[in-house]
Motif scaffolding. Structure first.
Motif, PDB file in Angstrom:
ATOM      1  N   GLN A   9       0.835  -1.214   0.000  1.00 27.96           N
ATOM      2  CA  GLN A   9       0.000   0.000   0.000  1.00 27.96           C
ATOM      3  C   GLN A   9       0.871   1.266   0.000  1.00 27.96           C
ATOM      4  OE1 GLN A   9      -2.526  -0.501   3.404  1.00 27.96           O
ATOM      5  NE2 GLN A   9      -4.138  -1.556   2.239  1.00 27.96           N
ATOM      6  N   LEU A  10       1.928   1.227   0.800  1.00 31.88           N
ATOM      7  CA  LEU A  10       2.839   2.367   0.870  1.00 31.88           C
ATOM      8  C   LEU A  10       3.509   2.615  -0.490  1.00 31.88           C
ATOM      9  CD1 LEU A  10       4.154   4.484   2.696  1.00 31.88           C
ATOM     10  CD2 LEU A  10       5.946   2.831   3.203  1.00 31.88           C
ATOM     11  N   LEU A  13       1.013   4.225  -2.839  1.00 30.37           N
ATOM     12  CA  LEU A  13       0.820   5.647  -2.492  1.00 30.37           C
ATOM     13  C   LEU A  13       1.986   6.504  -2.994  1.00 30.37           C
ATOM     14  CD1 LEU A  13      -0.627   5.438   1.130  1.00 30.37           C
ATOM     15  CD2 LEU A  13      -1.761   6.409  -0.864  1.00 30.37           C
ATOM     16  N   VAL A  14       3.200   5.999  -2.836  1.00 27.33           N
ATOM     17  CA  VAL A  14       4.394   6.740  -3.289  1.00 27.33           C
ATOM     18  C   VAL A  14       4.361   6.922  -4.811  1.00 27.33           C
ATOM     19  CG1 VAL A  14       6.909   6.625  -3.549  1.00 27.33           C
ATOM     20  CG2 VAL A  14       5.866   6.101  -1.340  1.00 27.33           C
ATOM     21  N   VAL A  16       1.712   6.828  -6.845  1.00 32.60           N
ATOM     22  CA  VAL A  16       0.623   7.761  -7.199  1.00 32.60           C
ATOM     23  C   VAL A  16       1.047   9.199  -6.918  1.00 32.60           C
ATOM     24  CG1 VAL A  16      -1.711   8.515  -6.570  1.00 32.60           C
ATOM     25  CG2 VAL A  16      -1.240   6.076  -6.916  1.00 32.60           C
ATOM     26  N   GLY A  17       1.721   9.406  -5.785  1.00 29.38           N
ATOM     27  CA  GLY A  17       2.196  10.748  -5.427  1.00 29.38           C
ATOM     28  C   GLY A  17       3.185  11.296  -6.442  1.00 29.38           C
TER      29      GLY A  17
END
Length: 196
Positions: A9-10, A13-14, A16-17
């Motif tokens: 998940q992390l 998120l990275v 996508v960021g």
């Protein structure tokens, strides 16, 4: 929840960021580019309009022409162009009294005389215009010493004017503002004293 699920998940998120930041940066740059192009186009159009405006002159023609009046002409127009704009000669015009090939000047008044007469006003007008023209400094042919007599023009600027005209002749007097050190204020002081 397992350690590997949290890690996954992390990672998502990275990623996508990072994509979000890249997207924002590209959008910002494209907006700036568009604005720069728009400003450049606007400046170009304004420059062309200013150039076109400065290349027009007004000439008053009267006497033996069909439509006497004031005519807007292109800079460098000949007397025959003005006569043509005024509808041509009247039947009684003295066509030999004027040099139809001569270049007319801004604010000039021309009186076409009747056949057999010499128009004094035309002679005086031509003489005064020639005197005005000859008293002005030609930025295309003036010597360094003549250029230095102009307000705001010293030895260095006179040399820059001469260097500029060697590469390309001045087409209008406002082109002198392209010379380094000659801005709007200096141009305003000298424009009534110069010609191309």
């Amino acid at each position: 929840m397992s350690f590997f699920t949290k890690r996954k998940q992390l990672f998502i998120l990275v990623v996508v960021g990072i994509f979000f930041i890249i997207g924002c940066w590209m959008n910002f740059n494209s907006d700036d580019q568009f604005e720069l192009e728009e400003n450049f186009e606007r400046l170009s159009l304004n420059g062309e309009a200013e150039s076109e405006k400065s290349s027009k002159i007004f000439v008053h023609i009267c006497g033996c022409v069909k439509n006497p009046g004031v005519y807007e002409m292109d800079e460098g127009s000949r007397l025959m162009d003005v006569v043509e704009s005024a509808g041509g000669f009247e039947y009684n015009a003295d066509r030999e009294s004027e040099n139809l090939a001569r270049v007319v000047q801004d604010e000039e008044k021309i009186t076409i005389a009747e056949a057999g007469q010499i128009s004094k006003s035309s002679e005086v007008s031509m003489q005064s215009n020639n005197e005005v023209k000859s008293s002005k400094v030609s930025i295309n042919v003036a010597t360094k010493a003549e250029l230095e007599k102009l307000p705001g023009v010293g030895e260095k600027k006179a040399e820059l004017i001469i260097q500029y005209r060697k590469e390309h002749k001045f087409k209008s007097i406002d082109e002198v503002k392209l010379i380094k050190g000659i801005g709007d204020k200096t141009y305003e002081k000298m424009k009534s004293l110069i010609r191309i």
